[in-house]
Design an enzyme around this catalytic site. Structure first.
Site, PDB file in Angstrom:
ATOM      1  N   LYS A 203      13.855  20.283 -12.483  1.00 49.60           N
ATOM      2  CA  LYS A 203      15.229  20.171 -12.972  1.00 49.60           C
ATOM      3  C   LYS A 203      15.923  21.531 -12.918  1.00 49.60           C
ATOM      4  O   LYS A 203      17.121  21.621 -12.602  1.00 49.60           O
ATOM      5  CB  LYS A 203      15.232  19.627 -14.410  1.00 49.60           C
ATOM      6  CG  LYS A 203      16.629  19.532 -15.020  1.00 49.60           C
ATOM      7  CD  LYS A 203      16.614  18.875 -16.392  1.00 49.60           C
ATOM      8  CE  LYS A 203      18.030  18.808 -16.967  1.00 49.60           C
ATOM      9  NZ  LYS A 203      18.075  18.056 -18.243  1.00 49.60           N
TER      10      LYS A 203
ATOM     11  N   HIS B  23       1.324 -10.185  20.071  1.00 42.64           N
ATOM     12  CA  HIS B  23       2.580 -10.129  19.310  1.00 42.64           C
ATOM     13  C   HIS B  23       2.450 -10.829  17.957  1.00 42.64           C
ATOM     14  O   HIS B  23       3.305 -11.611  17.551  1.00 42.64           O
ATOM     15  CB  HIS B  23       3.732 -10.725  20.116  1.00 42.64           C
ATOM     16  CG  HIS B  23       3.983  -9.996  21.404  1.00 42.64           C
ATOM     17  ND1 HIS B  23       4.130  -8.634  21.468  1.00 42.64           N
ATOM     18  CD2 HIS B  23       4.081 -10.450  22.683  1.00 42.64           C
ATOM     19  CE1 HIS B  23       4.329  -8.274  22.729  1.00 42.64           C
ATOM     20  NE2 HIS B  23       4.291  -9.340  23.485  1.00 42.64           N
TER      21      HIS B  23
END
Length: 516
Positions: A136, A277
């Site tokens: 922070k 696939h």
């Protein structure tokens, strides 16, 4: 004013060298517990946090750094005169560098014999508080949670006497990434301990990167592969690559599809699955893994080319010789015999993956997630096949014993065919698969086309009900003798009537298996 750093790490990689460099730059080093001992043992001057706070460590070390003398030193904004005046009045020295990594919660919960008490004890409290405070206040404090960043900080201090704003901001970002993962990991573990299966109101999970991909589904898309944190020994993320180039995005997606099919068959009989696939293109069960593979190959020799093969037995020499005859992207198996490896490793581009638990079933807590733009769809994995008590024959003709065997086989396969999906099988092998069509009759027509002469005498599986009788009528013309499907259409009677007229046996399972 003398610069001050606080170092307290569970991962002590590089910490002694980092502390030595800081001391050489004129820093006072504060530390606690095991880190303080490691630094002292290395002959470095260390100030114990207790000497700064004037308060001893207590509660078995649970409380060490949670004190204003530490947190005021981290959070004070140097650009605010009133903050600095307050520090002077309170006798607090600013802290410029915070190097902390957290209690090893992940390593703890991955231990096979871990108890809930052990896990709870390894939830860090003071560490996250300090690094969040430092992040922070990134404008003034350099906070480090990753040992790989130590050298960068030292280099910048040596070059300019400070750490650049850009570096401090990047390091702060890594803190919140680190604590977000830490908290998500704790949350996931505790949910599992409570046995909760309902979807939570706020959904958080964490993953760790396995590798960056060269590209995604297409070359213009960036991609990476992440794995869940936990003991998932039966998933692709646990596989050991023995040979071949790096796995691609499509490789991983397709290989996962192959594993999903293989898991339906477990380890009971030698089984081979070919995938292209992400759709099964050939599945075979035999007395040996060689026989199973040959059935999978003969199911559709065209589609399997360039595909992925998963086997639930170690690959032997005979099977390897057949596998080597065509181009395959991946072979994944519990193991590979030495002479099989010698054959397959001659093929430069093939990937060989070893995964001993590959056929071990998935569990519902292994969630299925699909990203949509602006959101995430989450569901339990489809780990059920059918409920035996719900199976019913709806036609006048009952399936024969052999037909019943093949119907159970094809039901395991069609569950993993993209919807609308149809699968045809006989002799413990698929003979035609029709995946991913916008209507069911077209899926069946594709499966029949792929199967050719092999379709006659086969059985059919459909992932969802027939909306019309056209599929049954097409099955009759192709010589299909039995059908398994969920049932549940308002026109079920039309399909039943068509099946009776054709002498086809038909089972309803009462369970749909859409796969999109």
């Amino acid at each position: 004013m003398k610069k001050r750093a606080i170092l307290s790490v569970s991962d002590k990689t590089g910490i002694v060298d980092f502390a030595r460099e800081l001391i050489g730059l004129g820093f006072e080093v504060l530390s606690t517990g095991g880190t303080a001992k490691a630094l002292t043992d290395a002959g470095l001057a260390v100030t114990n946090v207790s000497d700064v706070t004037g308060f001893p460590e207590c509660l078995d070390g649970r409380v060490k750094t949670l004190h204003p003398m530490i947190h005021a030193g981290i959070l004070a904004m140097r650009s605010k005169p009133e903050h600095m005046e307050q520090l002077e009045k309170l006798g607090v020295t600013p802290i410029d560098v915070v190097a902390i990594n957290l209690y090893p919660f992940k390593q703890t919960i991955l231990k096979p014999d871990v108890t809930l008490e052990d896990a709870i004890e390894n939830i860090d409290i003071g560490g996250p508080t300090m690094i969040r405070a430092a992040a922070k206040n990134w404008q003034d404090v350099s906070v480090i949670v990753d040992p790989s960043d130590y050298q960068k900080v030292i280099e910048e201090y040596k070059q300019s006497g400070t750490v650049s704003k850009e570096t401090r901001f990047r390091l702060a970002g890594k803190v919140f990434e680190h604590t977000a993962q830490y908290d998500a990991m704790i949350n996931t573990y505790l949910r599992a301990q409570r046995g909760e299966t309902q979807m939570p109101d706020a959904f958080t999970m964490t993953f760790e990167k396995v590798q960056d991909m060269r590209y995604g589904e297409n070359p213009h898309q960036a991609a990476a592969f992440y794995r869940e944190i936990g003991n998932r020994s039966n998933t692709l993320a646990a596989a050991q690559q023995l040979h071949g180039k790096e796995l691609s995005y499509n490789n991983i997606n397709d290989a996962n599809g192959a594993l999903d099919v293989l898991k339906e068959f477990g380890f009971e009989q030698p089984t081979a699955v070919g995938v292209k696939h992400a759709n099964p293109c050939g599945v075979g069960v035999g007395e040996t893994i060689y026989e199973a593979y040959m059935k999978a190959y003969e199911s559709d020799p065209v589609s399997i080319f360039g595909g992925i093969v998963a086997l639930n037995r170690p690959v032997d020499k005979q099977t390897a010789e057949e596998l080597a005859k065509i181009f395959l992207e991946i072979i994944i198996a519990p193991d590979f015999d030495a002479d099989a490896l010698e054959i397959l490793e001659k093929k430069k581009n093939i990937r060989l993956l070893k995964l001993p638990d590959l056929a071990k079933p998935n569990t519902p807590d292994m969630l299925d997630m699909k990203k949509v733009v602006g959101g995430l769809l989450v569901q339990q994995l489809d780990t059920e096949l059918l409920h035996e008590e719900d199976i019913r024959c709806v036609t006048k003709r009952q399936p024969t014993e052999e037909e019943m065997k093949q119907l159970m086989f094809v039901w395991k396969v069609v569950k993993h065919v993209k919807s609308n999906g149809i699968a045809l099988a006989k002799d413990n092998m698929t003979v035609g698969i029709g995946p991913g069509q916008t209507n069911r009759i077209t899926a069946l027509e594709l499966a029949i086309k792929y199967g050719g002469d092999k379709v006659k005498g086969s059985v059919m599986g459909s992932d969802a009900f027939f909306p019309f009788s056209d599929c049954v009528e097409a099955a009759q013309k192709a010589g299909i003798t039995a059908i398994i499907q969920p049932g549940g259409s308002i026109r079920d009677e039309d399909s039943i009537k068509a099946a009776d007229e054709a002498g086809i046996a038909m089972l309803f399972t009462g369970m749909r298996h859409f796969k999109h």
